[in-house]
Design an enzyme around this catalytic site. Structure first.
Site, PDB file in Angstrom:
ATOM      1  N   THR A  78       4.250  44.837  22.336  1.00 17.58           N
ATOM      2  CA  THR A  78       3.088  43.987  22.075  1.00 17.58           C
ATOM      3  C   THR A  78       2.185  44.046  23.303  1.00 17.58           C
ATOM      4  O   THR A  78       2.508  43.483  24.346  1.00 17.58           O
ATOM      5  CB  THR A  78       3.511  42.537  21.789  1.00 17.58           C
ATOM      6  OG1 THR A  78       4.379  42.522  20.650  1.00 17.58           O
ATOM      7  CG2 THR A  78       2.296  41.671  21.497  1.00 17.58           C
TER       8      THR A  78
ATOM      9  N   LYS B 268      -0.664  42.554  15.006  1.00 20.34           N
ATOM     10  CA  LYS B 268       0.408  41.851  15.708  1.00 20.34           C
ATOM     11  C   LYS B 268      -0.143  40.721  16.572  1.00 20.34           C
ATOM     12  O   LYS B 268       0.428  39.624  16.615  1.00 20.34           O
ATOM     13  CB  LYS B 268       1.186  42.844  16.575  1.00 20.34           C
ATOM     14  CG  LYS B 268       2.292  42.210  17.424  1.00 20.34           C
ATOM     15  CD  LYS B 268       3.362  41.572  16.548  1.00 20.34           C
ATOM     16  CE  LYS B 268       4.369  40.761  17.362  1.00 20.34           C
ATOM     17  NZ  LYS B 268       5.216  41.591  18.235  1.00 20.34           N
TER      18      LYS B 268
END
Length: 314
Positions: free
Chosen positions: A96, A171
């Site tokens: 991420t 995300k």
């Protein structure tokens, strides 16, 4: 059988690679942390002493790292991924990271004639262990089927989000929503208890009503209600506060660059900052529940005495 190179064998990478091995694939891993390497080796991963060694004859090269800076460091330089990749390999990043890092890796890979897909995941450590992660893919359309095939042993769902960078965009937005939902569970749980509601009865009511969310179902910050809650284990991390703060920060950066106001995400960041300032960045992000009571004395949380590591006087 495919051969995978895996860079980053931590809380997520370790169980993800174990699922690849269990599916009959060969996995060679690399991590600077000896403990992470040892744990991955127990799951059948062949540990390499370098990125280049892990990448030898690989079909797919995955990175699963904490921050964008780490992704930069493993891609760049003579010992990095770009220097050792071939055009036959598919490069995938499941970290991420910020939008800029993902775009940079896409552009740098394309300039070198290499194939890259951003492939972040949702589902946490439990999903990584169970092989039920949701993958969000961003990249050129012709790479999606191949990427999905490499991902299949680790996933419950794989969704093509769009072109380069769209996986990580999805995300960032999803994690922002998660942490806002977590604030709702924290505030609702504490107000319900203060009003005299039985904690389990209220959780059951929320579970069949409009207060239901993934955070409420999985991270509910009250002990003895759901097995997966960190509140059952003195808020030892299933998702660290400092990493949650990083993810919310990525969303706020994206909001600033696009002109979108994100007041709820700003409040989530303040919650995480408060815990980090107290030295609790390594605790579970659901410990934000501690911020809601004047004395911070929430059930399930037992801080160590301030002088626990100091010798007794006299």
């Amino acid at each position: 059988m495919s051969t995978y190179a895996w860079i980053g064998l931590g809380n997520m990478g370790g169980p993800m690679t174990a699922n690849l091995v269990a599916a009959g694939h060969q996995v060679r891993g690399y991590d600077l942390d000896e403990g992470a390497c040892a744990a991955a080796a127990e799951g059948g991963v062949q540990i390499s002493g370098s990125i280049a060694g892990a990448m030898e004859h690989a079909d797919a090269v995955f990175t699963m790292l904490p921050k964008g800076a780490h992704v930069h460091s493993v891609y760049e330089g003579e010992a990095g991924i770009w220097a050792n990749a071939t055009k036959d390999m598919l490069l995938l990043d499941s970290s991420t990271v910020d939008i800029e890092t993902s775009r940079y890796i896409h552009a740098g890979s394309a300039q070198r004639g290499l194939h890259f897909v951003d492939a972040p995941v949702s589902g946490g450590i439990s999903g990584a262990a169970a092989g039920t992660l949701a993958f969000m893919l961003g990249g050129e359309p012709e790479l999606m089927d191949r990427a999905s095939g490499f991902i299949a042993p680790m996933s419950g769902k794989t969704i093509v989000a769009g072109g380069p960078g769209m996986g990580i965009a999805a995300k960032i937005c999803n994690n922002m929503m998660l942490f806002i939902d977590l604030m709702a569970s924290a505030e609702g749980s504490q107000l319900a208890e203060a009003l005299g509601l039985d904690p389990e009865v209220f959780w059951q009511i929320a579970s069949v009503s409009s207060g239901r969310s993934w955070a409420q179902q999985t991270w509910y910050p009250v002990p003895g209600i759901i097995d997966t809650a960190a509140a059952n284990n003195n808020f030892e991390a299933t998702f660290r506060t400092d990493l949650a703060r990083k993810d919310v920060g990525l969303a706020l950066d994206a909001g600033e660059s696009t002109g979108v106001r994100l007041p709820a995400a700003t409040l989530a960041r303040e919650h995480f900052d408060e815990l980090i300032e107290q030295g609790l960045g390594d605790k579970d992000c659901s410990l934000i529940v501690k911020n809601l009571l004047p004395d911070g004395a929430v059930r399930g949380w037992s801080p160590e005495p301030a002088n626990a590591n100091q010798p007794a006087a006299g």
